[in-house]
Structures are given as structure tokens and as C-alpha cells.
Write a protein that holds these residues in place. Sequence first.
Motif, PDB file in Angstrom:
ATOM      1  N   ALA A  89    -113.580  -9.471 -39.841  1.00 56.13           N
ATOM      2  CA  ALA A  89    -112.966 -10.426 -40.759  1.00 56.13           C
ATOM      3  C   ALA A  89    -112.217 -11.525 -40.014  1.00 56.13           C
ATOM      4  CB  ALA A  89    -112.018  -9.694 -41.706  1.00 56.13           C
ATOM      5  N   ARG A  90    -111.773 -11.238 -38.803  1.00 53.92           N
ATOM      6  CA  ARG A  90    -111.135 -12.231 -37.938  1.00 53.92           C
ATOM      7  C   ARG A  90    -111.443 -11.843 -36.495  1.00 53.92           C
ATOM      8  NH1 ARG A  90    -106.832  -8.814 -39.440  1.00 53.92           N
ATOM      9  NH2 ARG A  90    -105.641  -7.991 -37.653  1.00 53.92           N
ATOM     10  N   PRO A  91    -111.243 -12.742 -35.550  1.00 53.77           N
ATOM     11  CA  PRO A  91    -111.577 -12.411 -34.161  1.00 53.77           C
ATOM     12  C   PRO A  91    -110.907 -11.126 -33.686  1.00 53.77           C
ATOM     13  CG  PRO A  91    -111.163 -14.757 -34.370  1.00 53.77           C
ATOM     14  CD  PRO A  91    -110.795 -14.158 -35.697  1.00 53.77           C
ATOM     15  N   ILE A  92    -111.676 -10.303 -32.968  1.00 54.02           N
ATOM     16  CA  ILE A  92    -111.153  -9.053 -32.411  1.00 54.02           C
ATOM     17  C   ILE A  92    -110.135  -9.380 -31.312  1.00 54.02           C
ATOM     18  CG2 ILE A  92    -111.752  -6.947 -31.147  1.00 54.02           C
ATOM     19  CD1 ILE A  92    -112.951  -6.764 -33.826  1.00 54.02           C
ATOM     20  N   PRO A  93    -108.934  -8.790 -31.354  1.00 55.52           N
ATOM     21  CA  PRO A  93    -107.952  -9.054 -30.297  1.00 55.52           C
ATOM     22  C   PRO A  93    -108.484  -8.669 -28.920  1.00 55.52           C
ATOM     23  CG  PRO A  93    -106.907  -8.002 -32.165  1.00 55.52           C
ATOM     24  CD  PRO A  93    -108.385  -7.950 -32.425  1.00 55.52           C
ATOM     25  N   GLU A  94    -107.995  -9.377 -27.893  1.00 51.00           N
ATOM     26  CA  GLU A  94    -108.491  -9.209 -26.540  1.00 51.00           C
ATOM     27  C   GLU A  94    -108.323  -7.786 -26.036  1.00 51.00           C
ATOM     28  OE1 GLU A  94    -110.453 -10.578 -23.152  1.00 51.00           O
ATOM     29  OE2 GLU A  94    -110.087 -11.614 -25.057  1.00 51.00           O
ATOM     30  N   HIS A  95    -107.203  -7.127 -26.374  1.00 47.21           N
ATOM     31  CA  HIS A  95    -106.980  -5.782 -25.834  1.00 47.21           C
ATOM     32  C   HIS A  95    -108.002  -4.784 -26.365  1.00 47.21           C
ATOM     33  CE1 HIS A  95    -104.777  -5.246 -29.679  1.00 47.21           C
ATOM     34  NE2 HIS A  95    -104.943  -3.941 -29.493  1.00 47.21           N
ATOM     35  N   LEU A  96    -108.554  -5.032 -27.554  1.00 47.55           N
ATOM     36  CA  LEU A  96    -109.603  -4.160 -28.074  1.00 47.55           C
ATOM     37  C   LEU A  96    -110.958  -4.533 -27.477  1.00 47.55           C
ATOM     38  CD1 LEU A  96    -108.638  -3.832 -31.862  1.00 47.55           C
ATOM     39  CD2 LEU A  96    -108.083  -2.304 -29.963  1.00 47.55           C
ATOM     40  N   GLN A  97    -111.185  -5.821 -27.278  1.00 47.46           N
ATOM     41  CA  GLN A  97    -112.448  -6.238 -26.660  1.00 47.46           C
ATOM     42  C   GLN A  97    -112.607  -5.655 -25.256  1.00 47.46           C
ATOM     43  OE1 GLN A  97    -113.652 -10.382 -26.856  1.00 47.46           O
ATOM     44  NE2 GLN A  97    -112.194 -10.789 -28.488  1.00 47.46           N
ATOM     45  N   ASP A 129    -106.783   0.331 -38.185  1.00 44.96           N
ATOM     46  CA  ASP A 129    -105.398   0.358 -38.656  1.00 44.96           C
ATOM     47  C   ASP A 129    -104.434  -0.104 -37.569  1.00 44.96           C
ATOM     48  OD1 ASP A 129    -104.296   2.776 -37.118  1.00 44.96           O
ATOM     49  OD2 ASP A 129    -106.050   3.651 -38.103  1.00 44.96           O
ATOM     50  N   CYS A 130    -103.224  -0.387 -37.990  1.00 46.18           N
ATOM     51  CA  CYS A 130    -102.212  -0.937 -37.075  1.00 46.18           C
ATOM     52  C   CYS A 130    -101.778   0.083 -36.029  1.00 46.18           C
ATOM     53  CB  CYS A 130    -100.992  -1.409 -37.870  1.00 46.18           C
ATOM     54  SG  CYS A 130    -101.351  -2.725 -39.046  1.00 46.18           S
ATOM     55  N   GLN A 131    -101.597   1.339 -36.443  1.00 47.11           N
ATOM     56  CA  GLN A 131    -101.039   2.336 -35.542  1.00 47.11           C
ATOM     57  C   GLN A 131    -102.003   2.689 -34.418  1.00 47.11           C
ATOM     58  OE1 GLN A 131    -101.291   2.691 -38.875  1.00 47.11           O
ATOM     59  NE2 GLN A 131     -99.166   2.242 -39.437  1.00 47.11           N
ATOM     60  N   GLN A 132    -103.224   3.053 -34.757  1.00 46.83           N
ATOM     61  CA  GLN A 132    -104.171   3.522 -33.754  1.00 46.83           C
ATOM     62  C   GLN A 132    -104.656   2.413 -32.834  1.00 46.83           C
ATOM     63  OE1 GLN A 132    -107.483   5.688 -35.390  1.00 46.83           O
ATOM     64  NE2 GLN A 132    -108.393   6.125 -33.393  1.00 46.83           N
ATOM     65  N   TYR A 133    -104.741   1.176 -33.382  1.00 48.97           N
ATOM     66  CA  TYR A 133    -105.365   0.098 -32.614  1.00 48.97           C
ATOM     67  C   TYR A 133    -104.367  -0.985 -32.188  1.00 48.97           C
ATOM     68  CZ  TYR A 133    -109.581   2.376 -34.231  1.00 48.97           C
ATOM     69  OH  TYR A 133    -110.565   3.304 -34.492  1.00 48.97           O
ATOM     70  N   GLN A 134    -103.085  -0.725 -32.348  1.00 48.48           N
ATOM     71  CA  GLN A 134    -102.029  -1.651 -31.933  1.00 48.48           C
ATOM     72  C   GLN A 134    -102.248  -3.055 -32.500  1.00 48.48           C
ATOM     73  OE1 GLN A 134    -103.600   0.264 -29.023  1.00 48.48           O
ATOM     74  NE2 GLN A 134    -102.333   1.797 -30.047  1.00 48.48           N
ATOM     75  N   LEU A 135    -102.330  -3.119 -33.819  1.00 59.22           N
ATOM     76  CA  LEU A 135    -102.541  -4.389 -34.509  1.00 59.22           C
ATOM     77  C   LEU A 135    -101.318  -4.739 -35.359  1.00 59.22           C
ATOM     78  CD1 LEU A 135    -106.183  -3.717 -35.760  1.00 59.22           C
ATOM     79  CD2 LEU A 135    -105.526  -5.270 -33.900  1.00 59.22           C
ATOM     80  N   SER A 136    -101.107  -6.030 -35.576  1.00 58.59           N
ATOM     81  CA  SER A 136    -100.010  -6.459 -36.439  1.00 58.59           C
ATOM     82  C   SER A 136    -100.372  -6.303 -37.910  1.00 58.59           C
ATOM     83  CB  SER A 136     -99.658  -7.919 -36.143  1.00 58.59           C
ATOM     84  OG  SER A 136    -100.790  -8.756 -36.350  1.00 58.59           O
TER      85      SER A 136
END
Length: 322
Positions: A178-186, A229-236
Motif C-alpha cells: 500500500a506504500r513503499p516498504i521501509p528500508e529496514h524491512l527491504q 503490524d507495528c510491533q513485529q515489523y517495527q513500523l509506525s
Amino acid sequence: MTYLETTAQFYQAVAQTPEVGLCCVQSSPLQLPGLKIPAIMAEMNYGCGTTVHANELGQAPTVLYVGVGGGLEALQFAYFSRRPGAIIAVDPVAEMRVAAARNLSLAEAENPWFERSFVELRAGDAFQLPVPDASVDVVAQNCLFNIFTPTDLQRALREAFRVLKPQGRLLMSDPIAARPIPEHLQQDERLRAMCLSGALTYDNYIHQLIAVGFGQIEIRARRPYRLLDCQQYQLSEPLLLESLDSVAIKVPVPADGACVFTGKTAIYHGESEFLDDQAGHILSRGVPATVCDKTAQKLALAYPQSVWVTDSTWHYSGGGCC
């Protein structure tokens, strides 16, 4: 170790010890009359959607399937092309090819119509497909290309374009974000191998296809896939991934841009019986006409008071107008 090496190790492991629901817990094999799917083949259904669309598979096409997995979709493609060598299944992981060969032999025992010779397993990868130029009718991949970085994705798409005949079709199913994947997950190679961190946005995904020369793209399905989710994947905030099934057709890109069909319709509601826009589009009053997104926008701008354009349904199976 590169992300491609991590991916190869990951699929070596799951080839030997299947993980049910590895990619998509909501995905279930397409049911076809007279088709029996061995249990272990169903367990190795490592995909987020399907690339097997009956309306693309008339006249027993030659199909090149990239990333054979457990052999499920190779078997399903063979259902439509019942001749030796009709399906060429390519995989770089030897363990996966061994597992697919075993599963296809099981399928032969359970399906009187199926012969093991219908599917040829070959070593190879998406960047060097082991077939000549313009030699296959269909190229298909399920939940593989999303693993690639954008540069490698372009390499894989150019290679698919190379081996397709004119009018040939690239059938794909991949997650989109839905939006660009954050760099830390990429940068997380295991998440990328699991189809969770390499997804592009819809617009970027379609742009990649057009950039290599596909002039017409049709969306077969778009549905929710996973929520990060925010907790497991460190997302805002949570990040939705969707599964996108698409067909890209090897035709020239028109001068005014590629035709992308997402299920939009244009409906004329003016005073005359029909509208002729002098560009090849004739709309009968009150009757929805399926059009590509480009034509939908042009009609809406040219006739704002008399043409109603509906939203994308994210499903299209042919019959529309560019």
C-alpha cells in the motif's frame, strides 16, 4: 551472502520439509474437473494468488513456468496443454526440482489424463531462461519476482519479454504494498525470501512492466494478502500487502501510453442515443462499456457532463476497449 543466496537456501529447506501456508494461508488450489492434486503438492503451494487463468490458455499454449515450487501450477497448466514438453518449468534450486518431479509422478498416478512428459523440468533462473527468443506463448511466475530488487526485477522482466512470442502473455501473481516498504524491512533477506519485504507499490509494479515494453496490462484480481503490524515489523503504522494477479501482453506500447485494464467502465448518459468520440469509442446511452484506465480518463475529461466513469473493480477478463 546475497539475498538470492539466502532465498535459494530458504527454498532448499522448504523443498525437503514443506511448510503449509508458507506464503499465503488464504490461497487454495484452483479446482478443475478431473484434476486431482496430491496432498504434498497442495502443501507446497508457495504462492500468493494464481497465474492459471483459463481464458489465457486456449489452443494448448507452450508455457514457461519460472520457479516450479512443488509443481502445482505446472500440473494445472498441463491440464490445458496435454502434450509432451508443453510445460517447461525452470528452477535454480535442485532440491525443488527433485521435489516437483516426485510430486508430478504422484499426480500422474492419480490423474489418468496426465502424463509426466507433459512437464519438462529444467535448471535455470529468471535472469537466463533456457529457451530461445520468441519461443513460448506464456511465461508465468507466482510470488517470485517480488523477491527481486528493482534492478534484478527489470532483468527478469526483460528476459520474460525476450522469450515470449509476439502477442504472448506474462502471467504474474505477486504481493504489492500500500506504500513503499521501509528500508529496514527491504534489507531483511529472510523476509524478502518469504515474500514480505520486496513488494512494490501498485503504480511502481505496473511501471516496471511498461518499462520493458509490455503495451497492454490486465488486472485479473487484487485482494488483501498480509498485514505487517507495528510491533513485529517495527513500523509506525500497519502496512497492508495485497496480492495482485496480472497479465502483461507483448504488444507495442501505443504512442499515447500503455493500456492498463483494471475493470473501469464508461457510461454515456447524454441526450443522444449514443456517443461517438471519433477515436473509435462508441458508447450506447446507459450501457456500461469496459475501457482501459487511459481511455476512461480521456472520456471523463472530454465529456464531463455526459460520461460517467466507474471505479476500478480490480478484475478484468477481456472484452474491453483501449
